[in-house]
Design a protein around this motif. Structure first.
Motif, PDB file in Angstrom:
ATOM      1  N   UNK A   1       4.425   6.336   5.881  1.00 45.84           N
ATOM      2  CA  UNK A   1       3.542   5.341   5.290  1.00 45.84           C
ATOM      3  C   UNK A   1       4.254   5.062   3.919  1.00 45.84           C
ATOM      4  N   UNK A   2       5.131   5.913   3.339  1.00 48.14           N
ATOM      5  CA  UNK A   2       5.749   5.803   2.119  1.00 48.14           C
ATOM      6  C   UNK A   2       5.175   6.519   0.899  1.00 48.14           C
ATOM      7  N   UNK A   3       3.874   6.890   0.923  1.00 49.22           N
ATOM      8  CA  UNK A   3       3.356   7.559  -0.355  1.00 49.22           C
ATOM      9  C   UNK A   3       3.881   9.256  -0.330  1.00 49.22           C
ATOM     10  N   UNK A   4       3.688   9.509   0.725  1.00 47.63           N
ATOM     11  CA  UNK A   4       4.436  11.127   0.993  1.00 47.63           C
ATOM     12  C   UNK A   4       3.802  12.144  -0.121  1.00 47.63           C
ATOM     13  N   UNK A   5       2.723  12.357  -0.143  1.00 47.36           N
ATOM     14  CA  UNK A   5       1.967  13.259  -1.189  1.00 47.36           C
ATOM     15  C   UNK A   5       2.474  12.927  -2.578  1.00 47.36           C
ATOM     16  N   UNK A   6       3.130  13.624  -3.326  1.00 48.15           N
ATOM     17  CA  UNK A   6       3.319  13.213  -4.827  1.00 48.15           C
ATOM     18  C   UNK A   6       4.412  12.401  -4.799  1.00 48.15           C
ATOM     19  N   UNK A   7       5.377  12.014  -3.793  1.00 43.55           N
ATOM     20  CA  UNK A   7       6.586  11.072  -3.960  1.00 43.55           C
ATOM     21  C   UNK A   7       6.129   9.809  -4.533  1.00 43.55           C
ATOM     22  N   UNK A   8       5.201   9.154  -3.955  1.00 42.27           N
ATOM     23  CA  UNK A   8       4.824   7.817  -4.125  1.00 42.27           C
ATOM     24  C   UNK A   8       4.229   7.719  -5.534  1.00 42.27           C
ATOM     25  N   UNK A   9       3.536   8.727  -5.986  1.00 46.48           N
ATOM     26  CA  UNK A   9       2.941   8.747  -7.134  1.00 46.48           C
ATOM     27  C   UNK A   9       3.791   8.938  -8.457  1.00 46.48           C
ATOM     28  N   UNK A  10       5.046   9.597  -8.167  1.00 45.96           N
ATOM     29  CA  UNK A  10       6.184   9.777  -9.098  1.00 45.96           C
ATOM     30  C   UNK A  10       6.665   8.753  -9.882  1.00 45.96           C
ATOM     31  N   UNK A  11       6.840   8.666 -11.172  1.00 47.52           N
ATOM     32  CA  UNK A  11       7.537   7.773 -11.759  1.00 47.52           C
ATOM     33  C   UNK A  11       9.209   7.392 -11.150  1.00 47.52           C
ATOM     34  N   UNK A  12       9.152   6.243 -10.921  1.00 48.99           N
ATOM     35  CA  UNK A  12      10.445   5.819 -10.469  1.00 48.99           C
ATOM     36  C   UNK A  12      10.603   5.688  -9.070  1.00 48.99           C
ATOM     37  N   UNK A  13       9.599   6.081  -8.261  1.00 44.34           N
ATOM     38  CA  UNK A  13       9.353   5.879  -6.807  1.00 44.34           C
ATOM     39  C   UNK A  13       8.531   4.808  -6.311  1.00 44.34           C
ATOM     40  N   UNK A  14       7.996   4.155  -7.232  1.00 44.84           N
ATOM     41  CA  UNK A  14       6.683   3.229  -6.733  1.00 44.84           C
ATOM     42  C   UNK A  14       7.439   2.155  -5.529  1.00 44.84           C
ATOM     43  N   UNK A  15       8.694   1.675  -6.319  1.00 42.88           N
ATOM     44  CA  UNK A  15       9.334   0.426  -5.363  1.00 42.88           C
ATOM     45  C   UNK A  15       9.873   1.017  -4.078  1.00 42.88           C
ATOM     46  N   UNK A  16      10.379   2.079  -4.074  1.00 40.79           N
ATOM     47  CA  UNK A  16      10.746   2.719  -2.720  1.00 40.79           C
ATOM     48  C   UNK A  16       9.489   2.934  -1.701  1.00 40.79           C
ATOM     49  N   UNK A  17       8.593   3.488  -2.397  1.00 36.27           N
ATOM     50  CA  UNK A  17       7.274   3.970  -1.824  1.00 36.27           C
ATOM     51  C   UNK A  17       6.712   2.725  -1.013  1.00 36.27           C
ATOM     52  N   UNK A  18       6.632   1.517  -1.646  1.00 31.85           N
ATOM     53  CA  UNK A  18       6.004   0.301  -1.130  1.00 31.85           C
ATOM     54  C   UNK A  18       6.964   0.003   0.069  1.00 31.85           C
ATOM     55  N   UNK A  19       8.344  -0.142  -0.331  1.00 33.75           N
ATOM     56  CA  UNK A  19       9.376  -0.762   0.453  1.00 33.75           C
ATOM     57  C   UNK A  19       9.372   0.117   1.710  1.00 33.75           C
ATOM     58  N   UNK A  20       9.055   1.333   1.901  1.00 35.86           N
ATOM     59  CA  UNK A  20       8.889   2.251   3.091  1.00 35.86           C
ATOM     60  C   UNK A  20       7.504   1.498   3.651  1.00 35.86           C
TER      61      UNK A  20
END
Length: 1024
Positions: free
Chosen positions: A906-925
């Motif tokens: 889904x791209x969020x993956x626990x804390x990953x998608x919340x961390x600063x600098x990861x939002x763009x990749x999280x949403x792309x996934x």
């Protein structure tokens, strides 16, 4: 020196800094000379390793050509690279690597009538065939790496695959190539009729020089070429000088196929296409051993022309059973210790079925024989073929602790001599004490795959490795065969070519090389003037990796982090773009460094062991940290990687050492300690929510916490699950009660989505269980593990074990609702504390919600029927660790028409998608599969996602949909099936949507705003 000519063409004294500056200035692409990029490209799928000078990722074909031109001005060697899966060492070199796959991957044009297409070199085979599907056409050759191998790489290696039985090798399917020489000549090549040849010569220039030189080589070595190239289906070794024979039409394009980037750079290719077969069937024949199967191949080919004729032996089947891999594939196999798989294709089901039955009649066998399996069910066929396709991954890391290696993995002989060759090869294995390697491959064309337990870490082992290759080369030549039947020469077989072709033909290869690349700058040291087979080894007797004390025990790798990292053998399945979970960050970025393989390569470099290691500062490495930073820790590789690489665990291990004794990123303290903050929220959840969502204050808080400002903070429930549970005042059952089950109160289902846990209680009690909840606070340590705070995680787990001890000792089942927490107890905790028996017991007792309901409920309980359609997102940890079969079956019994997505993370993956600098990749996934699929779901369909992260991403991803846990879905079924006056009918439907939760906090926000206004007014009065 700026853009000027270099003072020397020797790579050892190359002005690398000036080269980098010139590439950055002149090339429209990503130019990388950093240690991380160089380390990620230091090896391919082979035994060899050479750290590149730098990496260029051109955005266009023209930019790639410009990169070659810049390198030529500096005399820098060049290596064109596709998927990087080569097993002969073709894709590793001390050169400037040009990676075409990220941007230069277009299908340029299709001529459906002529059945041709033009492609750029970086396009992946499966993607090409997907785009060709609307024309009912495909590119015929299909290697087992079809999901991630590029057409440029296939052309470089002259790839084949199982379908080459029907469609031939890549060389047989290439019509024309647009090529670039190192000195800048650029032109299309193909078959050359005499008139065209004369026109080329008349035009003059470099192209005429090349054509004239090629004709001269053919004229001088005509007899040698006709006598020296074995006439077998699978000859891939050497340059294709035979394609320049007059009877072959002087086909320069085909002569360049398989030249492994040592002659030219391929910029575009015109390919021959074939129709996609409409129908197929598969016949599997069992034999007592692999040699007997090989003996039968010529007889089979006398009676049929299958699309595929593949083989695998009992050793591979044994490995699959020991590794619990592809068991559903083996289930379809007939009796035997080795098998031949024949696929038939055609325009009607009747014709392909009859082809299989005709063969059986010719063999005097029938479908009823125990050694025969016949199927025209496409799904069953694919399962059976996957058993053969999985060969490399299954044999790469046998569970008996041996390490197996390539080096003699694709020899080929005439099919008529295959059985005898295998017996001789087995004798050679015995002589060298290489016990019991698996033998499998494309037997219809005499090509044999194997991986051998070479001893590549000692001088004696390497010497025996070299001696074996020399003996094996002589053996295959004695059978009229080829050193390589599919993977090419590279460094693994380049030195052996004289044993196959003789001195004169190898000299002819040298002349061809000198004609195209007189300064030896195109992938030097491969095929022509090659390195020795025992040079540049990835391991070798001089390899001395550092030893590392680790937190995880790595029980499947003899307790060794080094062995764990070495699980990656470069297969490259992590570079796929569809299906499964692995690897979401690669799918979103197209970056080698952000694939599982790229990260494993950097970890290998971090281990040290080589004087030229790209990574020099061990656990403190910034390069490794940056590569792991975009790892979502989804654990997809743990299940999807053929060798079981578990990058999430390696990431946690690395982070624990990298930040030891140092200040960590803010997110490690905010989200890494989330269970503690969640418990503290009970003091005043309304005020906490108000603060988390108040404009201005929330943004400031996110900045301090290292959270992406684009993210909405999850809302804490007004009443936690534990508070609700205690308010029921129901006594816990005795742990020994056979109906007792302990419900695991994970942080997410307790403090954020308590409706999930409440629904689970309703369903479990309806099923006859007596539910208990731990009396004291417990935690699995997930957030500490994912942020690499492993010492803290272990302390948390030990405290949890103390609380759970009575239930563990009684053998009481524990049921988890959050997949990531379940995965901790099933996988992470046993590896973090491998000697702790309570952890091992807990892992055995821990059930998923669906597993418990399917396997432990009374026979008279019926799953509540809902009769609804549902779009279902599988949590990555469900996919990788706990499995999803029980969930599928539970939904089937609930009459849920489930569309279980195969859309990846889904791209969020626990804390990953919340961390600063990861939002763009999280949403792309998320946008690569899950989010679009949810948006396209019918409004009446349920959206089901057991993972808190998945539900949050769906709600925050602009889908306008609310996702439910399966427990909530079944509770809804109970509610809908209850009598009108039943309390269940009157119960509130569980809810935890972000929108509804925000409404719950609206009053608190208003109150907080009022408080702020009052404080401001008071301050103003005091100032006055």
């Amino acid at each position: 020196m700026a853009d000027g000519k270099p003072s020397t063409s020797d790579p050892a004294v190359l002005d690398v800094a000036a080269l980098e500056r010139a590439l950055r200035r002149r090339v429209d692409g990503e130019v990388r000379f950093d240690a991380g990029s160089r380390g990620a490209y230091a090896t391919d799928g082979s035994n060899y390793r050479q750290v590149p000078i730098g990496v260029v990722v051109p955005r266009t074909v023209e930019a790639g050509a410009e990169a070659v031109a810049v390198c030529a001005r500096f005399g820098a060697p060049v290596l064109s690279r596709g998927g990087g899966t080569s097993l002969g060492g073709q894709c590793t070199n001390t050169a400037v690597v040009i990676d075409w796959t990220k941007y230069c991957n277009r299908l340029v044009s299709v001529d459906a009538e002529r059945r041709t297409c033009v492609v750029e070199p970086g396009i992946v085979l499966d993607e090409l065939n997907r785009q060709l599907a609307e024309h009912a056409l495909q590119f015929g050759p299909k290697p087992s790496t079809h999901s991630h191998c590029s057409l440029g790489g296939m052309i470089g290696n002259n790839s084949c695959g199982a379908s080459a039985q029907a469609y031939g090798k890549t060389v047989d399917n290439v019509r024309r190539l647009e090529v670039l020489t190192y000195d800048g000549a650029r032109f299309w090549v193909g078959a050359t009729p005499d008139a065209e040849f004369e026109r080329i010569l008349a035009a003059g220039g470099r192209r005429a020089e090349v054509y004239r030189g090629l004709r001269g080589i053919v004229d001088r070595y005509l007899g040698d070429i006709r006598r020296g190239f074995p006439n077998i289906p699978r000859r891939v070794s050497g340059y294709n000088l035979d394609s320049l024979l007059p009877e072959k039409g002087f086909n320069v394009a085909q002569a360049l196929v398989g030249s492994e980037g040592t002659l030219v750079t391929v910029l575009r290719a015109e390919l021959e296409l074939v129709p996609v077969p409409s129908f197929d069937a598969i016949l599997v024949l069992g034999y007592p051993d692999i040699c007997a199967a090989a003996d039968d191949v010529p007889h089979l080919l006398e009676h049929c022309q299958p699309t595929q004729l593949e083989a695998l032996d009992g050793r591979m089947a044994q490995l699959m059973r020991e590794e619990h891999a592809f068991l559903d594939s083996l289930d379809g196999f007939p009796e035997g210790d080795s098998w031949l798989l024949l696929q038939f294709t055609g325009d009607s089901q009747e014709s392909v079925d009859e082809a299989g039955r005709d063969l059986l009649r010719a063999l005097g066998r029938s479908e009823d024989d125990k050694t025969v399996a016949f199927s025209d069910d496409p799904q069953r066929e694919q399962r059976m073929l996957k058993a053969r396709e999985a060969g490399l991954g299954v044999t790469a890391r046998p569970p008996d602790d041996r390490e197996t290696w390539e080096g003699w993995e694709d020899s080929a002989v005439p099919p008529s001599r295959l059985g005898d060759y295998l017996r001789s090869l087995k004798e050679l294995f015995t002589e060298f004490d290489y016990d019991h390697p698996s033998l499998y491959g494309h037997f219809g064309q005499g090509c044999v795959h194997t991986r051998i337990p070479f001893g590549l870490k000692s001088a004696e082992g390497v010497a025996r490795f070299r001696e074996f290759l020399l003996r094996a080369a002589d053996l295959v030549v004695s059978y009229g065969g080829s050193l390589s039947g599919e993977h090419g020469d590279g460094q693994a077989r380049g030195e052996l070519l004289t044993r196959m072709f003789g001195d004169r033909l190898v000299a002819a290869f040298g002349e061809m090389k000198a004609l195209f690349d007189p300064d030896n700058r195109m992938n030097p040291g491969k095929v022509v003037a090659p390195y020795r087979v025992d040079e540049n080894l990835r391991l070798g007797p001089r390899w001395r990796p550092d030893s590392h004390a680790t937190h995880f025990g790595y029980p499947d790798d003899q307790g060794s982090f080094t062995r764990a990292v070495m699980r990656c053998v470069g297969i490259g399945n992590c570079r796929t773009h569809t299906g499964g979970v692995m690897c979401p960050s690669y799918r979103a970025t197209g970056e080698e460094e952000h694939s599982t393989r790229g990260r494993a390569r950097l970890l290998f470099e971090m281990l040290g062991g080589h004087a030229d290691s790209a990574v020099t500062d061990g656990w403190r490495s910034k390069e490794v940290r940056d590569a792991l930073d975009l790892c979502l820790a989804c654990k997809g590789c743990k299940s999807d990687c053929p060798t079981g690489v578990d990058m999430a665990t390696y990431k946690a291990e690395f982070l624990s050492h990298h930040y030891a004794g140092r200040l960590r990123p803010a997110a490690h303290y905010s989200m890494g300690w989330l269970p503690l903050w969640a418990r503290l929220s009970r003091v005043s959840p309304r005020l906490v929510n108000a603060a988390l969502h108040a404009p201005g204050f929330a943004r400031l808080g996110k900045g301090l916490a290292g959270v992406a400002v684009q993210r909405q903070a999850p809302v804490f429930a007004q009443e936690s699950f534990i508070q609700w549970w205690r308010s029921r005042d129901v006594p816990d059952p005795d742990p020994a009660d056979p109906r007792a089950v302990l419900l695991w109160p994970d942080t997410f289902s307790t403090y954020f989505h308590p409706g999930v846990a409440k629904a689970a209680v309703r369903v479990l009690e309806d099923a006859g269980f007596r539910v208990a909840v731990p009396a004291r606070s417990v935690c699995c340590g997930l957030t500490w593990i994912s942020t690499g705070q492993l010492a803290t995680a272990e302390r948390v787990l030990r405290r949890t074990l103390d609380v759970l001890r009575p239930w563990i000792e009684a053998g009481t089942p524990l049921v988890g609702l959050e997949p990531s927490c379940t995965a901790v107890f099933r996988a992470d905790a046993p590896e973090l504390m491998p000697e702790n028996q309570d952890v091992q017991r807990l892992a055995a007792q821990f059930r998923t919600f669906s597993e418990l309901l399917l396997n432990d409920t009374p026979d008279n309980w019926r799953v509540p029927s809902l009769a609804r359609s549902a779009t279902v997102q599988t949590h990555c940890h469900q996919h990788a660790v706990s499995g999803f079969d029980a969930d599928r079956e539970l939904m089937r019994r609930a009459a849920i028409d489930a569309d279980v997505l195969d859309a990846g993370c889904c791209g969020l993956a626990g804390n990953f998608g919340f961390e600063r600098g990861h939002h763009e990749l999280s949403m792309a996934v998320g946008e690569q599969g899950v989010l679009p699929a949810v948006r396209q779901s019918p409004p009446s369909a349920l959206i089901v996602a057991d993972g808190f992260s998945c539900r949050t991403q769906i709600e925050q991803g602009g889908t306008g949909r609310h996702a439910m846990h399966l427990a909530e879905v079944l509770a809804l079924g109970l509610q809908e099936n209850a009598p009108a006056d039943h309390p269940e009918k009157l119960a509130d439907r569980p809810t935890h949507s972000l929108r509804d939760a925000r409404l719950l906090t609206a009053g608190a926000l208003a109150a907080a705003s009022g408080c702020v206004a009052a404080v401001v007014a008071l301050c103003k009065r005091r100032r006055r």
